[in-house]
Scaffold this motif. Structure first.
Motif, PDB file in Angstrom:
ATOM      1  N   LEU A  65       0.855  -1.271  -0.064  1.00  0.00           N
ATOM      2  CA  LEU A  65      -0.059  -0.038  -0.150  1.00  0.00           C
ATOM      3  C   LEU A  65       0.915   1.187  -0.043  1.00  0.00           C
ATOM      4  CD1 LEU A  65      -3.111   0.844   0.310  1.00  0.00           C
ATOM      5  CD2 LEU A  65      -2.540   0.610   2.463  1.00  0.00           C
ATOM      6  N   LEU A  66       0.435   2.437  -1.036  1.00  0.00           N
ATOM      7  CA  LEU A  66       1.575   3.442  -1.101  1.00  0.00           C
ATOM      8  C   LEU A  66       0.446   4.393  -0.840  1.00  0.00           C
ATOM      9  CD1 LEU A  66       3.188   2.547  -4.288  1.00  0.00           C
ATOM     10  CD2 LEU A  66       4.340   1.981  -1.958  1.00  0.00           C
ATOM     11  N   ASP A  67       1.365   5.587  -0.774  1.00  0.00           N
ATOM     12  CA  ASP A  67       0.810   6.941  -0.396  1.00  0.00           C
ATOM     13  C   ASP A  67       0.541   7.715  -1.496  1.00  0.00           C
ATOM     14  OD1 ASP A  67       2.545   8.111   0.011  1.00  0.00           O
ATOM     15  OD2 ASP A  67       2.642   8.264   1.719  1.00  0.00           O
ATOM     16  N   GLU A  68      -0.504   8.525  -1.702  1.00  0.00           N
ATOM     17  CA  GLU A  68      -0.184   9.812  -3.162  1.00  0.00           C
ATOM     18  C   GLU A  68       0.784   9.938  -3.836  1.00  0.00           C
ATOM     19  OE1 GLU A  68      -1.775  12.045   0.535  1.00  0.00           O
ATOM     20  OE2 GLU A  68      -2.563  10.036  -0.541  1.00  0.00           O
ATOM     21  N   GLU A  69       2.222  10.133  -2.172  1.00  0.00           N
ATOM     22  CA  GLU A  69       3.098  10.344  -2.759  1.00  0.00           C
ATOM     23  C   GLU A  69       3.989   9.405  -3.035  1.00  0.00           C
ATOM     24  OE1 GLU A  69       2.665  12.107   0.670  1.00  0.00           O
ATOM     25  OE2 GLU A  69       1.629  13.482  -0.539  1.00  0.00           O
ATOM     26  N   GLY A  70       4.279   7.912  -3.162  1.00  0.00           N
ATOM     27  CA  GLY A  70       4.630   7.011  -3.650  1.00  0.00           C
ATOM     28  C   GLY A  70       5.025   6.663  -2.179  1.00  0.00           C
ATOM     29  N   ASN A  71       4.895   6.688  -1.212  1.00  0.00           N
ATOM     30  CA  ASN A  71       5.813   6.096   0.435  1.00  0.00           C
ATOM     31  C   ASN A  71       4.800   4.577   0.378  1.00  0.00           C
ATOM     32  OD1 ASN A  71       7.238   8.665   0.430  1.00  0.00           O
ATOM     33  ND2 ASN A  71       5.542   9.737   0.526  1.00  0.00           N
ATOM     34  N   LYS A  72       5.474   3.480   1.380  1.00  0.00           N
ATOM     35  CA  LYS A  72       5.229   3.047   1.944  1.00  0.00           C
ATOM     36  C   LYS A  72       4.253   3.280   2.804  1.00  0.00           C
ATOM     37  CE  LYS A  72       6.863  -1.052   0.757  1.00  0.00           C
ATOM     38  NZ  LYS A  72       8.639  -2.775   1.268  1.00  0.00           N
ATOM     39  N   VAL A  73       2.997   2.646   2.879  1.00  0.00           N
ATOM     40  CA  VAL A  73       2.164   2.959   3.871  1.00  0.00           C
ATOM     41  C   VAL A  73       2.179   1.244   4.645  1.00  0.00           C
ATOM     42  CG1 VAL A  73      -0.236   3.179   5.056  1.00  0.00           C
ATOM     43  CG2 VAL A  73       1.156   4.547   3.245  1.00  0.00           C
ATOM     44  N   LEU A  74       2.669   0.359   4.111  1.00  0.00           N
ATOM     45  CA  LEU A  74       1.934  -1.201   4.992  1.00  0.00           C
ATOM     46  C   LEU A  74       2.022  -1.605   3.898  1.00  0.00           C
ATOM     47  CD1 LEU A  74       0.098  -2.443   6.868  1.00  0.00           C
ATOM     48  CD2 LEU A  74      -1.937  -2.329   5.270  1.00  0.00           C
ATOM     49  N   GLU A  75       2.784  -2.741   3.912  1.00  0.00           N
ATOM     50  CA  GLU A  75       2.356  -4.171   3.061  1.00  0.00           C
ATOM     51  C   GLU A  75       2.019  -5.815   4.060  1.00  0.00           C
ATOM     52  OE1 GLU A  75       6.466  -6.328   0.757  1.00  0.00           O
ATOM     53  OE2 GLU A  75       7.008  -4.883   1.721  1.00  0.00           O
ATOM     54  N   PHE A  76       1.890  -6.415   3.439  1.00  0.00           N
ATOM     55  CA  PHE A  76       0.992  -7.586   3.778  1.00  0.00           C
ATOM     56  C   PHE A  76       0.881  -8.320   2.617  1.00  0.00           C
ATOM     57  CE2 PHE A  76      -2.337  -4.887   2.897  1.00  0.00           C
ATOM     58  CZ  PHE A  76      -3.240  -5.798   2.596  1.00  0.00           C
ATOM     59  N   GLU A  77       0.721 -10.085   3.606  1.00  0.00           N
ATOM     60  CA  GLU A  77       0.376 -10.976   2.973  1.00  0.00           C
ATOM     61  C   GLU A  77      -1.557 -11.190   2.760  1.00  0.00           C
ATOM     62  OE1 GLU A  77       2.595 -14.116   4.646  1.00  0.00           O
ATOM     63  OE2 GLU A  77       5.151 -13.655   4.473  1.00  0.00           O
ATOM     64  N   ASP A  78      -1.673 -12.348   1.891  1.00  0.00           N
ATOM     65  CA  ASP A  78      -2.440 -12.177   1.482  1.00  0.00           C
ATOM     66  C   ASP A  78      -3.582 -13.092   2.836  1.00  0.00           C
ATOM     67  OD1 ASP A  78      -1.486 -14.845   1.353  1.00  0.00           O
ATOM     68  OD2 ASP A  78      -2.910 -15.300  -0.769  1.00  0.00           O
ATOM     69  N   LYS A  79      -3.115 -13.827   3.191  1.00  0.00           N
ATOM     70  CA  LYS A  79      -3.564 -14.711   4.982  1.00  0.00           C
ATOM     71  C   LYS A  79      -3.536 -13.794   5.605  1.00  0.00           C
ATOM     72  CE  LYS A  79       1.138 -16.198   5.510  1.00  0.00           C
ATOM     73  NZ  LYS A  79       1.947 -16.978   5.204  1.00  0.00           N
ATOM     74  N   GLU A  80      -3.053 -11.704   6.149  1.00  0.00           N
ATOM     75  CA  GLU A  80      -3.328 -11.439   6.668  1.00  0.00           C
ATOM     76  C   GLU A  80      -4.558 -10.642   6.739  1.00  0.00           C
ATOM     77  OE1 GLU A  80       0.313  -9.482   8.131  1.00  0.00           O
ATOM     78  OE2 GLU A  80       0.895 -10.342   6.107  1.00  0.00           O
ATOM     79  N   CYS A  81      -5.410 -10.527   5.602  1.00  0.00           N
ATOM     80  CA  CYS A  81      -6.415  -9.842   5.536  1.00  0.00           C
ATOM     81  C   CYS A  81      -7.733 -10.286   6.232  1.00  0.00           C
ATOM     82  CB  CYS A  81      -7.317 -10.505   3.670  1.00  0.00           C
ATOM     83  SG  CYS A  81      -5.925  -9.320   2.400  1.00  0.00           S
ATOM     84  N   GLY A  82      -8.900  -9.592   6.109  1.00  0.00           N
ATOM     85  CA  GLY A  82      -9.848  -9.855   7.003  1.00  0.00           C
ATOM     86  C   GLY A  82     -11.045 -11.041   6.170  1.00  0.00           C
TER      87      GLY A  82
END
Length: 196
Positions: A65-82
């Motif tokens: 997940l990147l913000d509008e400036e291209g900075n990484k906000v979050l990284e996760f694997e599919d098994k961590e999804c809700g």
């Protein structure tokens, strides 16, 4: 993965078998690129049964997940999804608004189809870019996905058909670069045999 399904006549299958024999191909994957040139299939990327592209649902997908400036906000694997039922709604809501996506490649279960030529290209790298707005920093549990499948006589190939942020279906805004990792190329025949 990218998957394509073509229906073939018995005559087309015979021509493919002759092509493989003439060129001493050990498997169908070697003949794949010759099928257009030999006019057995007019356009390999324009199949009559299905053409899908999406992340495989095999526990290997991860999200950045990147913000509008291209900075990484979050990284996760599919098994961590809700859970889709917590984020999107119950069975009735999901079935009414987001039907399950599946593609059939089993000729004996299909009317008017004698043979199915299937290509499943497995890729690594990026797949989709999606955009959304949020007033707060999202967590992995805010995201959920719905699976889909390509059903073959040898088993199902599961993929991620839809991704949600909370209860919002995310739309693909761009396709990312990826490269080939492997390919499955097979012909499933109505008599239950497989050419690979």
């Amino acid at each position: 993965m990218e998957s394509l399904g073509h229906s073939l006549t018995d005559e087309q299958v015979e021509r493919i078998e002759e092509l493989m024999e003439e060129n001493e191909y050990d498997d169908l994957a070697e003949a794949r690129w010759d099928l257009e040139g030999e006019e057995i299939i007019s356009d390999i990327y324009n199949p009559d049964l299905f053409h899908m592209s999406g992340p495989m649902d095999n526990g290997m997908t991860h999200f950045v997940l990147l913000d509008e400036e291209g900075n990484k906000v979050l990284e996760f694997e599919d098994k961590e999804c809700g859970d889709i039922y917590d984020n999107v709604g119950d069975d009735d809501v999901i079935e009414a608004n987001y039907p399950y996506v599946s593609y059939l490649a089993i000729p004996e279960d299909m009317d008017g189809v004698d043979n199915v030529f299937i290509i499943i290209d497995e890729n690594k790298g990026g797949i989709w870019e999606m955009e959304f707005e949020s007033d707060s920093v999202p967590t992995a549990k805010n995201f959920s996905y719905q699976s889909g499948s390509v059903d073959t006589p040898d088993g199902d190939w599961d993929f991620i058909s839809k991704i949600f942020y909370k209860n919002q279906l995310l739309e693909v805004t761009d396709h990312l670069d990826n490269r080939g990792k492997g390919a499955t190329v097979e012909i499933y025949r109505k008599d239950g045999s497989t050419i690979n």
